[in-house]
Scaffold this motif. Structure first.
Motif, mmCIF file in Angstrom:
data_model
loop_
_atom_site.group_PDB
_atom_site.id
_atom_site.type_symbol
_atom_site.label_atom_id
_atom_site.label_comp_id
_atom_site.label_asym_id
_atom_site.label_seq_id
_atom_site.Cartn_x
_atom_site.Cartn_y
_atom_site.Cartn_z
ATOM 1 N N UNK A 99 -39.634 -47.341 18.901
ATOM 2 C CA UNK A 99 -38.305 -46.596 18.924
ATOM 3 C C UNK A 99 -37.255 -47.281 18.147
ATOM 4 N N UNK A 100 -36.790 -46.467 17.034
ATOM 5 C CA UNK A 100 -35.882 -47.084 16.263
ATOM 6 C C UNK A 100 -34.442 -47.536 17.041
ATOM 7 N N UNK A 101 -34.102 -48.850 17.059
ATOM 8 C CA UNK A 101 -33.026 -49.449 17.766
ATOM 9 C C UNK A 101 -31.828 -49.327 16.928
ATOM 10 N N UNK A 102 -31.895 -49.498 15.553
ATOM 11 C CA UNK A 102 -30.840 -49.504 14.774
ATOM 12 C C UNK A 102 -30.546 -48.194 14.436
ATOM 13 N N UNK A 103 -29.225 -47.911 13.828
ATOM 14 C CA UNK A 103 -28.774 -46.257 13.597
ATOM 15 C C UNK A 103 -28.032 -46.594 12.632
ATOM 16 N N UNK A 104 -27.741 -45.061 12.011
ATOM 17 C CA UNK A 104 -26.619 -45.106 11.132
ATOM 18 C C UNK A 104 -25.131 -45.501 11.557
ATOM 19 N N UNK A 105 -24.210 -45.568 10.521
ATOM 20 C CA UNK A 105 -23.022 -46.000 10.916
ATOM 21 C C UNK A 105 -22.440 -45.286 12.078
ATOM 22 N N UNK A 106 -21.805 -46.044 13.089
ATOM 23 C CA UNK A 106 -21.190 -45.340 14.243
ATOM 24 C C UNK A 106 -19.608 -45.347 14.182
ATOM 25 N N UNK A 107 -19.140 -44.185 14.630
ATOM 26 C CA UNK A 107 -17.742 -43.993 14.585
ATOM 27 C C UNK A 107 -17.060 -44.665 16.128
ATOM 28 N N UNK A 108 -16.119 -45.424 15.940
ATOM 29 C CA UNK A 108 -15.622 -46.311 17.009
ATOM 30 C C UNK A 108 -15.080 -45.176 18.080
ATOM 31 N N UNK A 109 -14.261 -44.354 17.692
ATOM 32 C CA UNK A 109 -13.908 -43.161 18.622
ATOM 33 C C UNK A 109 -14.724 -42.491 19.512
ATOM 34 N N UNK A 110 -15.810 -42.083 18.698
ATOM 35 C CA UNK A 110 -17.231 -41.398 19.366
ATOM 36 C C UNK A 110 -17.927 -41.999 20.159
ATOM 37 N N UNK A 111 -17.978 -43.444 20.020
ATOM 38 C CA UNK A 111 -18.703 -44.306 20.825
ATOM 39 C C UNK A 111 -18.009 -44.608 22.061
ATOM 40 N N UNK A 112 -16.960 -44.828 22.061
ATOM 41 C CA UNK A 112 -16.024 -44.922 23.401
ATOM 42 C C UNK A 112 -16.087 -43.569 24.024
ATOM 43 N N UNK A 113 -16.037 -42.360 23.645
ATOM 44 C CA UNK A 113 -16.133 -41.219 24.178
ATOM 45 C C UNK A 113 -17.663 -41.268 24.812
ATOM 46 N N UNK A 114 -18.465 -41.399 23.981
ATOM 47 C CA UNK A 114 -19.886 -41.391 24.669
ATOM 48 C C UNK A 114 -20.164 -42.222 25.795
ATOM 49 N N UNK A 115 -19.393 -43.493 25.701
ATOM 50 C CA UNK A 115 -19.725 -44.471 26.658
ATOM 51 C C UNK A 115 -18.870 -44.188 28.016
ATOM 52 N N UNK A 116 -17.901 -43.474 27.660
ATOM 53 C CA UNK A 116 -16.889 -43.061 28.856
ATOM 54 C C UNK A 116 -17.729 -42.028 29.505
ATOM 55 N N UNK A 117 -18.434 -41.362 28.949
ATOM 56 C CA UNK A 117 -19.443 -40.155 29.742
ATOM 57 C C UNK A 117 -20.410 -40.866 30.544
ATOM 58 N N UNK A 118 -21.201 -41.764 29.811
ATOM 59 C CA UNK A 118 -22.290 -42.661 30.476
ATOM 60 C C UNK A 118 -21.555 -43.384 31.788
ATOM 61 N N UNK A 119 -20.582 -44.101 31.499
ATOM 62 C CA UNK A 119 -19.905 -45.044 32.479
ATOM 63 C C UNK A 119 -19.329 -44.197 33.843
ATOM 64 N N UNK A 120 -18.661 -42.901 33.354
ATOM 65 C CA UNK A 120 -18.522 -41.843 34.563
ATOM 66 C C UNK A 120 -19.525 -41.698 35.362
ATOM 67 N N UNK A 121 -20.714 -41.562 34.802
ATOM 68 C CA UNK A 121 -21.977 -41.167 35.536
ATOM 69 C C UNK A 121 -22.584 -42.258 36.243
ATOM 70 N N UNK A 122 -22.516 -43.426 35.641
ATOM 71 C CA UNK A 122 -23.094 -44.360 36.310
ATOM 72 C C UNK A 122 -22.244 -44.932 37.611
ATOM 73 N N UNK A 123 -20.824 -44.896 37.535
ATOM 74 C CA UNK A 123 -20.014 -45.105 38.744
ATOM 75 C C UNK A 123 -20.071 -44.146 39.947
ATOM 76 N N UNK A 124 -20.559 -43.067 39.573
ATOM 77 C CA UNK A 124 -20.589 -41.917 40.424
ATOM 78 C C UNK A 124 -21.932 -42.089 41.116
ATOM 79 N N UNK A 125 -22.984 -42.421 40.332
ATOM 80 C CA UNK A 125 -24.237 -42.545 40.961
ATOM 81 C C UNK A 125 -24.314 -43.926 42.028
ATOM 82 N N UNK A 126 -23.703 -44.835 41.427
ATOM 83 C CA UNK A 126 -23.698 -46.228 42.157
ATOM 84 C C UNK A 126 -22.813 -45.820 43.464
ATOM 85 N N UNK A 127 -22.055 -45.001 43.427
ATOM 86 C CA UNK A 127 -21.263 -44.820 44.523
ATOM 87 C C UNK A 127 -22.067 -43.893 45.646
ATOM 88 N N UNK A 128 -23.014 -43.219 45.194
ATOM 89 C CA UNK A 128 -23.917 -42.730 46.233
ATOM 90 C C UNK A 128 -24.925 -43.383 47.054
#
Length: 288
Positions: free
Chosen positions: A16-45
């Motif tokens: 599986x290709x680990x490297x990717x094309x250029x990332x957009x910082x704002x988009x990265x934080x948006x995606x990470x925020x989604x993943x982190x919200x889900x992680x914290x929710x599942x962790x609390x369950x």
């Protein structure tokens, strides 16, 4: 969002290709925020107060925990076969036939349990060949991964591994801008780490960083702070639940099975000794 929710599956495959094309910082934080919200929710369950120990293990062993899993797997298998047999003969069902079938399948279940190859075969038919043995206050539960996880434990594990793979992509990018993105990912998670909810996650992220470059003494800034304030308390005590989970997750994501996490695993091929992780813990102890 569908892609982000299934990032954990990439740990299962080679090539599986680990490297990717250029990332957009704002988009990265948006995606990470989604993943982190889900992680914290599942962790609390997850019912953390009831958990006494955790380990990632294979069913190709002989101990009491595996035997309990064998009882359940064989019971499920022959229960389904018995139910199907009764349904097939339903048009002329008789009590004698039901009793006869029950006795036959009960004998077959006992034989299946006593014959080791058959026992392991049925266990791997009903369950995956390896998974998390989670010891609760009153029972030990064998948690196995599925395409669509249903248990609170595995939804938590999958949400955690999605962020780990997200970060793995970041640390495998070589541009200076991408190095800054890696730091922004860490900084963002630190900013959301209230009451230690992200301590385990941050520790595992830094372990992935250690896997790529094990010279921990060259780290500085926020990475060094995490090592000293978060990793040290977690990884100096092998008996702590967080240490056990970290060790188990690393076993899970680093299985070498030629691509398929499950079907090719045998008792000799599944390596559960995390030498790299133990080296990481030793380096942290030396710092502390």
């Amino acid at each position: 969002m569908k892609v982000l929710d299934n990032l954990y599956q990439n740990f299962s495959y080679e090539g599986v290709r680990i490297d990717t094309e250029k990332w957009d910082t704002e988009g990265i934080i948006y995606d990470l925020g989604y993943l982190l919200d889900k992680y914290l929710l599942k962790k609390n369950n997850v019912k953390w107060k009831n958990i006494k120990s955790v380990r990632f293990d294979t069913i190709y062993k002989e101990n009491n925990d595996i035997k309990k899993t064998a009882y359940k797997a064989i019971g499920i298998y022959f229960g389904i076969v018995f139910g199907l047999s009764v349904n097939i003969s339903f048009y002329k069902i008789q009590i004698k036939i039901i009793i006869f079938l029950f006795c036959i399948y009960a004998i077959m279940a006992v034989v299946a349990y006593l014959v080791k190859p058959i026992r392991f075969g049925l266990m791997s038919t009903v369950y995956f060949k390896c998974g998390y043995f989670v010891e609760y206050c009153n029972k030990i539960k064998y948690e196995v991964g599925t395409i669509t996880p249903t248990s609170d434990w595995y939804m938590f594990i999958h949400s955690l591994e999605c962020i780990l793979y997200f970060y793995k992509i970041a640390i495998n990018k070589s541009d200076q801008e991408d190095v800054n993105i890696e730091k922004k990912i860490i900084e963002y998670i630190v900013s959301r780490n209230q009451d230690g909810n992200c301590d385990l996650l941050l520790s595992l992220l830094l372990y992935l960083k250690f896997e790529k470059n094990d010279n921990i003494h060259t780290w500085d800034g926020i990475h060094r702070i995490i090592v000293e304030k978060i990793c040290c308390p977690i990884f100096v005590n092998p008996n702590s639940i967080q240490y056990q989970i970290a060790n188990s997750v690393i076993c899970d994501i680093n299985r070498d099975t030629n691509g398929d996490k499950n079907s090719n695993i045998t008792s000799n091929q599944l390596e559960l000794k995390n030498e790299k992780f133990f080296k990481f813990c030793k380096c942290i102890k030396d710092i502390s």
